[in-house]
Scaffold this motif. Structure first.
Motif, PDB file in Angstrom:
ATOM      1  N   SER A  52       0.810  -1.225   0.000  1.00 16.27           N
ATOM      2  CA  SER A  52       0.000   0.000   0.000  1.00 16.27           C
ATOM      3  C   SER A  52       0.839   1.268   0.000  1.00 16.27           C
ATOM      4  CB  SER A  52      -0.943  -0.012   1.204  1.00 16.27           C
ATOM      5  OG  SER A  52      -0.226  -0.170   2.409  1.00 16.27           O
ATOM      6  N   VAL A  53       2.083   1.178   0.484  1.00 16.57           N
ATOM      7  CA  VAL A  53       2.922   2.376   0.492  1.00 16.57           C
ATOM      8  C   VAL A  53       3.422   2.742  -0.909  1.00 16.57           C
ATOM      9  CG1 VAL A  53       3.666   2.159   2.884  1.00 16.57           C
ATOM     10  CG2 VAL A  53       4.953   0.987   1.103  1.00 16.57           C
ATOM     11  N   THR A  54       3.239   1.859  -1.891  1.00 14.37           N
ATOM     12  CA  THR A  54       3.699   2.159  -3.249  1.00 14.37           C
ATOM     13  C   THR A  54       2.560   2.243  -4.257  1.00 14.37           C
ATOM     14  OG1 THR A  54       4.130  -0.166  -3.786  1.00 14.37           O
ATOM     15  CG2 THR A  54       5.950   1.093  -2.827  1.00 14.37           C
ATOM     16  N   ASN A 244       6.918 -21.105   5.653  1.00 17.82           N
ATOM     17  CA  ASN A 244       6.601 -19.787   6.229  1.00 17.82           C
ATOM     18  C   ASN A 244       7.804 -18.848   6.296  1.00 17.82           C
ATOM     19  OD1 ASN A 244       4.556 -18.026   7.690  1.00 17.82           O
ATOM     20  ND2 ASN A 244       6.164 -18.179   9.235  1.00 17.82           N
ATOM     21  N   PRO A 245       8.990 -19.296   6.746  1.00 16.28           N
ATOM     22  CA  PRO A 245      10.125 -18.356   6.805  1.00 16.28           C
ATOM     23  C   PRO A 245      10.525 -17.802   5.438  1.00 16.28           C
ATOM     24  CG  PRO A 245      10.591 -20.344   8.069  1.00 16.28           C
ATOM     25  CD  PRO A 245       9.349 -20.609   7.290  1.00 16.28           C
ATOM     26  N   LEU A 246      10.287 -18.579   4.384  1.00 12.87           N
ATOM     27  CA  LEU A 246      10.649 -18.130   3.045  1.00 12.87           C
ATOM     28  C   LEU A 246       9.764 -16.986   2.573  1.00 12.87           C
ATOM     29  CD1 LEU A 246      11.339 -21.517   1.211  1.00 12.87           C
ATOM     30  CD2 LEU A 246      12.863 -20.132   2.638  1.00 12.87           C
ATOM     31  N   MET A 247       8.594 -16.838   3.172  1.00 10.12           N
ATOM     32  CA  MET A 247       7.695 -15.739   2.802  1.00 10.12           C
ATOM     33  C   MET A 247       8.274 -14.384   3.190  1.00 10.12           C
ATOM     34  SD  MET A 247       5.253 -17.360   1.312  1.00 10.12           S
ATOM     35  CE  MET A 247       6.659 -18.334   0.766  1.00 10.12           C
ATOM     36  N   TYR A 248       9.179 -14.374   4.156  1.00  6.53           N
ATOM     37  CA  TYR A 248       9.681 -13.115   4.715  1.00  6.53           C
ATOM     38  C   TYR A 248      11.185 -12.945   4.521  1.00  6.53           C
ATOM     39  CZ  TYR A 248       5.131 -13.727   6.781  1.00  6.53           C
ATOM     40  OH  TYR A 248       3.782 -13.941   6.936  1.00  6.53           O
ATOM     41  N   GLU A 249      11.844 -13.944   3.960  1.00  5.24           N
ATOM     42  CA  GLU A 249      13.311 -13.910   3.845  1.00  5.24           C
ATOM     43  C   GLU A 249      13.787 -12.704   3.042  1.00  5.24           C
ATOM     44  OE1 GLU A 249      16.454 -16.706   1.572  1.00  5.24           O
ATOM     45  OE2 GLU A 249      15.342 -17.714   3.180  1.00  5.24           O
ATOM     46  N   GLU A 250      13.052 -12.361   1.983  1.00  2.00           N
ATOM     47  CA  GLU A 250      13.411 -11.205   1.152  1.00  2.00           C
ATOM     48  C   GLU A 250      12.325 -10.132   1.225  1.00  2.00           C
ATOM     49  OE1 GLU A 250      14.484 -12.617  -2.753  1.00  2.00           O
ATOM     50  OE2 GLU A 250      16.077 -13.899  -1.959  1.00  2.00           O
ATOM     51  N   SER A 251      11.604 -10.124   2.319  1.00  2.00           N
ATOM     52  CA  SER A 251      10.538  -9.171   2.670  1.00  2.00           C
ATOM     53  C   SER A 251       9.188  -9.617   2.106  1.00  2.00           C
ATOM     54  CB  SER A 251      10.862  -7.745   2.206  1.00  2.00           C
ATOM     55  OG  SER A 251      10.036  -6.813   2.865  1.00  2.00           O
ATOM     56  N   ASN A 252       8.167  -9.233   2.806  1.00  2.00           N
ATOM     57  CA  ASN A 252       6.781  -9.525   2.439  1.00  2.00           C
ATOM     58  C   ASN A 252       6.256  -8.382   1.567  1.00  2.00           C
ATOM     59  OD1 ASN A 252       4.153 -10.765   2.662  1.00  2.00           O
ATOM     60  ND2 ASN A 252       3.606  -9.183   4.118  1.00  2.00           N
ATOM     61  N   PRO A 253       5.581  -8.670   0.426  1.00  2.00           N
ATOM     62  CA  PRO A 253       5.037  -9.946  -0.038  1.00  2.00           C
ATOM     63  C   PRO A 253       5.879 -10.649  -1.105  1.00  2.00           C
ATOM     64  CG  PRO A 253       4.036  -8.195  -1.287  1.00  2.00           C
ATOM     65  CD  PRO A 253       5.024  -7.534  -0.368  1.00  2.00           C
ATOM     66  N   VAL A 254       7.179 -10.443  -1.108  1.00  2.00           N
ATOM     67  CA  VAL A 254       8.034 -11.032  -2.141  1.00  2.00           C
ATOM     68  C   VAL A 254       7.868 -12.554  -2.195  1.00  2.00           C
ATOM     69  CG1 VAL A 254      10.430 -11.430  -2.831  1.00  2.00           C
ATOM     70  CG2 VAL A 254       9.707  -9.154  -2.065  1.00  2.00           C
ATOM     71  N   GLY A 255       7.902 -13.196  -1.020  1.00  2.00           N
ATOM     72  CA  GLY A 255       7.822 -14.652  -0.983  1.00  2.00           C
ATOM     73  C   GLY A 255       6.486 -15.193  -1.435  1.00  2.00           C
ATOM     74  N   VAL A 256       5.408 -14.623  -0.908  1.00  2.00           N
ATOM     75  CA  VAL A 256       4.088 -15.173  -1.249  1.00  2.00           C
ATOM     76  C   VAL A 256       3.747 -14.885  -2.711  1.00  2.00           C
ATOM     77  CG1 VAL A 256       2.630 -13.197  -0.558  1.00  2.00           C
ATOM     78  CG2 VAL A 256       1.762 -15.540  -0.362  1.00  2.00           C
ATOM     79  N   VAL A 265      -1.467 -18.059 -10.349  1.00  2.00           N
ATOM     80  CA  VAL A 265      -2.517 -17.106  -9.957  1.00  2.00           C
ATOM     81  C   VAL A 265      -2.195 -15.701 -10.436  1.00  2.00           C
ATOM     82  CG1 VAL A 265      -3.766 -16.084  -8.015  1.00  2.00           C
ATOM     83  CG2 VAL A 265      -3.133 -18.510  -7.956  1.00  2.00           C
ATOM     84  N   CYS A 266      -0.977 -15.231 -10.177  1.00  2.00           N
ATOM     85  CA  CYS A 266      -0.563 -13.903 -10.621  1.00  2.00           C
ATOM     86  C   CYS A 266       0.958 -13.859 -10.657  1.00  2.00           C
ATOM     87  CB  CYS A 266      -1.119 -12.801  -9.720  1.00  2.00           C
ATOM     88  SG  CYS A 266      -0.506 -12.826  -8.022  1.00  2.00           S
ATOM     89  N   SER A 267       1.512 -12.766 -11.159  1.00  2.00           N
ATOM     90  CA  SER A 267       2.963 -12.670 -11.308  1.00  2.00           C
ATOM     91  C   SER A 267       3.630 -12.403  -9.963  1.00  2.00           C
ATOM     92  CB  SER A 267       3.326 -11.549 -12.284  1.00  2.00           C
ATOM     93  OG  SER A 267       3.267 -10.291 -11.637  1.00  2.00           O
ATOM     94  N   ALA A 268       4.948 -12.569  -9.947  1.00  2.00           N
ATOM     95  CA  ALA A 268       5.744 -12.324  -8.746  1.00  2.00           C
ATOM     96  C   ALA A 268       6.255 -10.890  -8.678  1.00  2.00           C
ATOM     97  CB  ALA A 268       6.922 -13.287  -8.696  1.00  2.00           C
ATOM     98  N   VAL A 269       5.811 -10.030  -9.591  1.00  2.00           N
ATOM     99  CA  VAL A 269       6.322  -8.661  -9.679  1.00  2.00           C
ATOM    100  C   VAL A 269       5.942  -7.862  -8.439  1.00  2.00           C
ATOM    101  CG1 VAL A 269       6.183  -6.485 -10.968  1.00  2.00           C
ATOM    102  CG2 VAL A 269       6.270  -8.675 -12.197  1.00  2.00           C
ATOM    103  N   VAL A 270       6.912  -7.135  -7.894  1.00  2.00           N
ATOM    104  CA  VAL A 270       6.691  -6.184  -6.800  1.00  2.00           C
ATOM    105  C   VAL A 270       7.253  -4.842  -7.234  1.00  2.00           C
ATOM    106  CG1 VAL A 270       6.702  -7.889  -4.929  1.00  2.00           C
ATOM    107  CG2 VAL A 270       8.866  -6.898  -5.709  1.00  2.00           C
ATOM    108  N   ARG A 271       6.865  -3.787  -6.530  1.00  2.00           N
ATOM    109  CA  ARG A 271       7.350  -2.446  -6.845  1.00  2.00           C
ATOM    110  C   ARG A 271       8.533  -2.074  -5.961  1.00  2.00           C
ATOM    111  NH1 ARG A 271       1.787   1.189  -7.732  1.00  2.00           N
ATOM    112  NH2 ARG A 271       1.431   0.551  -9.891  1.00  2.00           N
ATOM    113  N   LEU A 272       9.471  -1.318  -6.551  1.00  2.00           N
ATOM    114  CA  LEU A 272      10.596  -0.801  -5.789  1.00  2.00           C
ATOM    115  C   LEU A 272      10.104   0.033  -4.600  1.00  2.00           C
ATOM    116  CD1 LEU A 272      12.926   0.300  -8.718  1.00  2.00           C
ATOM    117  CD2 LEU A 272      13.415  -1.502  -7.049  1.00  2.00           C
ATOM    118  N   PRO A 273      10.809  -0.042  -3.462  1.00  2.00           N
ATOM    119  CA  PRO A 273      12.154  -0.584  -3.311  1.00  2.00           C
ATOM    120  C   PRO A 273      12.227  -2.093  -3.105  1.00  2.00           C
ATOM    121  CG  PRO A 273      11.439   0.365  -1.240  1.00  2.00           C
ATOM    122  CD  PRO A 273      10.351   0.659  -2.233  1.00  2.00           C
TER     123      PRO A 273
END
Length: 289
Positions: A52-54, A244-256, A265-273
């Motif tokens: 939501s911050v991006t 579960n730990p892999l969901m947060y290893e590179e920050s949420n929601p990167v893992g899920v 279901v959908c792509s793994a794309v996230v927004r910077l940073p």
């Protein structure tokens, strides 16, 4: 009563993006149908898992309108509005179309790290400004400050504050809330893997990250917990312990999002940073799946 419909599994929805970082409404439609068919009890929109911050104000309004129209009342909706500028939060509440929204989820002020009295006063303003009931959200790992049990209990006396999403990981604090809270005040887990232990002493469910990807199994686990069948609930819980730990290893929601991509279901794309899951993380997730 509003508290009755916010029991069980709420899913903290991700926001799917296209390869050029636009909101992916086809992916969002697939995600909504996937989790609702999977049996989740309610949806949480525009939370931290939604990045939501991006998302811009215009995107937030479009996403909310799209979800309302697509869901068509099939499950209750909770909407996230929070921040560290109290008056901006109350102005945002006033400017948001909350028709059809069952409750507001509002994160504790972050970065400026207010005192407990500051947190208390902040939430009084939010609760007074909100036309729908308010859920507190305590997540010290993101905000840099903790809502203590005493502050939560003080706020529970407000007529428009109906519960808390507790993601402190402090089980003793959660027990103090459970022990002393009003009977109709909701204690909701904000930590997927700690939900069953919290349910054993009074939590009414979870607002979950994993339920984006595993809505059916996760919802069944929570229902077993509500039914006090902790043997069956634990059997399902153990399926999530490694992933579960892999969901947060590179920050949420990167893992899920990496899981959702592998499930189609959908792509793994996230927004910077944030950046998309590394090849190593995707590989380890794939092996567990």
């Amino acid at each position: 009563m509003i508290q009755d419909i916010l029991r069980g599994t709420g899913v903290a929805l991700v926001t799917p993006f296209t390869k050029d970082f636009a909101v992916d409404y086809d992916g969002l439609r697939k995600l909504l149908d996937f989790v609702i068919k999977g049996g989740v009890n309610y949806l949480v929109i525009n939370g931290t898992t939604a990045e939501s911050v991006t998302t811009t104000s215009a995107e937030k309004a479009e996403i909310l309108d799209f979800i309302k129209k697509h869901v068509q009342g099939r499950v209750p909706l909770v909407y996230g509005i929070g921040g560290n500028h109290t008056y901006h939060v109350t102005e945002t509440i006033a400017a948001t179309n909350l028709e059809g929204i069952s409750a507001l989820l509002s994160v504790s002020p972050y970065y400026n790290r207010p005192s407990q009295q500051g947190i208390y006063q902040h939430y009084l303003h939010v609760a007074d400004a909100s036309p729908v009931p308010v859920l507190l959200y305590n997540v010290p790992g993101r905000t840099g400050s903790n809502i203590t049990a005493d502050t939560t209990l003080r706020l529970s006396a407000h007529d428009n504050i109906i519960g808390i999403k507790e993601a402190s990981g402090n089980m003793e604090q959660c027990m103090q809330i459970a022990k002393r809270k009003p009977a109709d005040f909701l204690l909701i887990s904000g930590d997927d893997i700690l939900t069953l232990p919290m349910m054993s002493f009074g939590a009414t469910g979870v607002i979950s990250v994993l339920a984006n990807a595993f809505p059916e199994r996760f919802s069944k686990m929570i229902q077993f917990g509500l039914d006090c069948n902790f043997a069956e609930a634990s059997r399902l819980l153990y399926d999530f312990v490694d992933i579960n730990p892999l969901m947060y290893e590179e920050s949420n929601p990167v893992g899920v999002k990496a899981v959702l991509e592998q499930l189609g279901v959908c792509s793994a794309v996230v927004r910077l940073p944030l950046v998309e899951a590394s090849a190593s993380l995707k590989d380890r997730i794939s092996k567990l799946l």
